[in-house]
Design an enzyme around this catalytic site. Structure first.
Site, PDB file in Angstrom:
ATOM      1  N   ASP A 323       0.803  -1.113  -0.024  1.00  0.00           N
ATOM      2  CA  ASP A 323       0.002   0.115   0.020  1.00  0.00           C
ATOM      3  C   ASP A 323       0.907   1.062  -0.089  1.00  0.00           C
ATOM      4  O   ASP A 323       1.912   0.973   0.337  1.00  0.00           O
ATOM      5  CB  ASP A 323      -0.859  -0.104   1.217  1.00  0.00           C
ATOM      6  N   ASP A 524      -1.521  -0.790   6.064  1.00  0.00           N
ATOM      7  CA  ASP A 524      -1.711  -0.103   7.480  1.00  0.00           C
ATOM      8  C   ASP A 524      -3.250   0.153   7.800  1.00  0.00           C
ATOM      9  O   ASP A 524      -3.589   0.607   9.043  1.00  0.00           O
ATOM     10  CB  ASP A 524      -0.876   1.050   7.713  1.00  0.00           C
ATOM     11  N   ASP A 528      -7.080  -1.778   3.768  1.00  0.00           N
ATOM     12  CA  ASP A 528      -6.210  -2.859   3.627  1.00  0.00           C
ATOM     13  C   ASP A 528      -6.438  -4.160   4.116  1.00  0.00           C
ATOM     14  O   ASP A 528      -6.051  -5.117   3.711  1.00  0.00           O
ATOM     15  CB  ASP A 528      -4.829  -2.304   3.942  1.00  0.00           C
TER      16      ASP A 528
END
Length: 631
Positions: A323, A524, A528
């Site tokens: 990410d 995080d 996600d």
């Protein structure tokens, strides 16, 4: 009661006693080998090996019977059962030394595994010992020491220099430096002031601070960390389960070969020797020891691995997907460019005007500009008036100037033209994934301040090291394509999938898996979590990441230091190699010992020594993982 008695017999003191008596029984055997009399020691009324058989054999017999009663299906047949059969057979042919040696070396192997496991658990024990027992609560201007379990969310706590923080909280008074190495792995103290967070279990080094408790008891960072480590120790890797299954089918094979050996040779000693050397001790011992040693090492470095399964799968990963926000970047806005369009204003003057105008703004972009100006010690002017238009910008008067700060539409609506030069600058900043705040004064756009998420300084080197390990990297993000591509170029990630909704991140991972890849996802945020669950193995940013992401992931980086990813990959690769090498070595030792037994080169005594020494050897190999350097 019976379990306590078995634990007593299996402990180090009694195992030493068993070893002493086995050594006494070894003397006659050595005398026989040297051509002397094999008579037993005259001062003992019994064969000393009987003591070893009783001390080390009873716990093994208890384990074998327990598994037969409680384990389901074929798992009732275990390595402990085979060893007990071998011990009984050796007693039946009168070779008490062989019987004692088999169970004694197994006891040594068990102690060695326990010692390695306990050493690997040292990080967890340290964590548990750091859990504070008391805290100082402020009520009505008075302080009182209370047990940590009585602290409640919303309590005001005072922490003096040298004390341990008893709960997660936000500083409401005072400044200090905090040793938070137990939580983040940072070696240097971290300065903390008003409004900043402190974590349970960290140590207040200098100043006295008052905090507002936000997470207490089982919800505190330290207790969550302890639970994650405990979960890791209670789970087995697939390789460990394979070893257990192998022990189950090896027992009937061993019995069959022993029977065939007796039928073909007519020598019961040969059959007993086959039983002794066929025990899958190394196969069973080496794998869990390697897993626990690796988890213990990772804990020392601020990497919490929740299961041995995650460790094994990380070792097989060939693609790591990242990410962007909060993972490759720090997840906070900072001023990246200050561009003046008017020669009458320097960059410092432009920043001073913009920060003065934004001083009363609650918008994140405005706050970021003010914070940047203060960090650069740029002087600010008090505003005479302030007005905010939601979603567009602000108006303020500062230093007798009428200032507008906002987006292009806001300035246009207020009669300020945006020429081609300004349009070109804005396009360039957008291509770099930056947010822009235009600054106008007296109906003229005088400059622009660009803000961007801050790239983690270690990100580029981390990607480079993964590439050196032949691991492919992919960026999966919900950001705009141009923003994603800009950050990907900064860290040398060539594959970018942008503007993804959570379900599209999941689909991207499934597509990679469908191509035959093993995928690790690192993220995080709450968005996600589905992708973290879908990936073969997942890593969460444990410090700033959301609780949902941390719960969904199998590995957590407690310091948010993504430079630990190559370390994690190397550790996982080494663990898988160690497990495979240990299994291969144990099988080779077993095969060679069986051949030598059938050739009647080995006796039950020498066979037990060769085989079980091999078991201890592979456990030692696994134990070396704990102190190996992977940085």
């Amino acid at each position: 009661m019976l379990k306590k008695f078995n634990d007593f017999l299996a402990g180090l003191p009694m195992t030493i006693v068993a070893g002493v008596f086995l050594l006494l029984d070894l003397v006659p055997h050595l005398m026989e080998e040297l051509g002397g009399s094999p008579a037993p020691l005259s001062f003992l009324p019994f064969d000393p090996a009987w003591v070893t058989v009783v001390i080390s054999g009873i716990p093994l017999l208890y384990l074998a019977i327990w598994r037969v009663i409680h384990n389901p299906g074929i798992s009732k047949i275990s390595s402990a059962l085979l060893i007990c059969i071998a011990m009984s057979a050796a007693i039946a042919i009168g070779d008490l030394f062989a019987a004692g040696e088999v169970v004694f070396i197994m006891a040594i192997g068990a102690l060695l595994e326990e010692a390695t496991t306990n050493r690997a658990k040292k990080g967890l024990k340290n964590l548990i010992s750091l859990a504070p027992a008391k805290g100082r609560r402020l009520t009505g201007g008075k302080s009182e020491m209370i047990p940590a379990e009585e602290i409640r969310q919303g309590d005001i706590l005072r922490i003096l220099p040298g004390e341990t923080v008893p709960a997660d909280g936000t500083i409401i008074s005072g400044e200090t430096s905090v040793d938070q190495s137990i939580m983040t792995g940072e070696s240097l103290p971290v300065d903390k002031g008003m409004g900043e967070e402190v974590f349970c279990g960290t140590i207040n080094l200098f100043g006295s601070i008052d905090i507002l408790a936000t997470k207490v008891g089982k919800n505190s960072s330290l207790q969550k960390l302890i639970r994650m480590v405990q979960d890791a120790e209670n789970k087995q890797a697939p390789m460990q389960r394979i070893a257990d299954k192998a022990a189950s089918w090896l027992v009937p094979v061993a019995l069959l070969i022993a029977v065939l050996a007796y039928v073909s040779t007519g020598n019961i000693v040969t059959a007993v020797t086959v039983l002794v050397v066929f025990c899958p001790c190394a196969l069973v011992l080496a794998t869990p020891t390697a897993i626990m040693a690796a988890i213990g090492q990772a804990t020392k470095h601020g990497v919490i691995i929740k299961s041995g399964e995650a460790l094994e799968k990380m070792g097989k990963t060939d693609i790591i997907a990242f990410d962007k926000t909060g993972t490759l970047t720090c997840g906070r806005l900072d001023v990246s460019d200050v561009i003046s369009f008017d020669g009458a204003f320097s960059e410092t003057e432009l920043l001073s005007l913009a920060a003065s105008a934004e001083a009363k703004s609650e918008h994140p972009l405005g706050k970021a500009i003010v914070a940047y100006a203060k960090a650069k010690e740029v002087p600010l002017t008090e505003t005479a008036s302030f007005r905010m238009t939601t979603g567009k910008g602000i108006f303020a008067e500062a230093d007798n100037r009428r200032l507008l700060c906002g987006n292009e539409k806001f300035l246009t609506e207020n009669g300020i033209s945006i020429d081609n030069r300004i349009q070109s600058a804005l396009a360039r900043l957008r291509a770099q994934g930056k947010a822009s705040v235009l600054v106008a004064e007296s109906k003229k756009c005088i400059g622009v301040i660009a803000l961007s998420d801050v790239l983690r300084p270690e990100a580029k080197d981390m990607v480079s090291r993964l590439s050196d390990m032949h691991t492919r990297t992919v960026l999966l993000t919900g950001d705009h394509q141009k923003t994603a591509e800009y950050f990907a170029r900064q860290v040398s990630i060539s594959e970018v999938r942008a503007e993804l909704l959570p379900e599209e991140k999941v689909q991207s991972i499934e597509d990679l898996q469908a191509e035959g890849h093993k995928v690790c996802m690192i993220g995080d945020g709450v968005n996600d979590a589905p992708a973290l669950k879908t990936a073969d193995v997942s890593v969460a940013m444990g410090s700033m990441g959301s609780d949902i992401a941390i719960d969904a992931a199998e590995v957590a980086l407690m310091s948010d230091d993504i430079s630990k990813i190559p370390y994690l990959k190397r550790l996982s690769n080494a663990t898988v190699r160690t497990i495979k090498a240990s299994i291969t070595l144990s099988m080779c030792i077993n095969f060679a010992a069986i051949v030598l037994s059938l050739m009647e080169v080995l006796t039950p005594t020498t066979g037990a020594l060769v085989h079980n020494a091999g078991s201890c050897f592979v456990v030692l190999i696994a134990a070396l993982l704990y102190d190996r350097r992977f940085e």
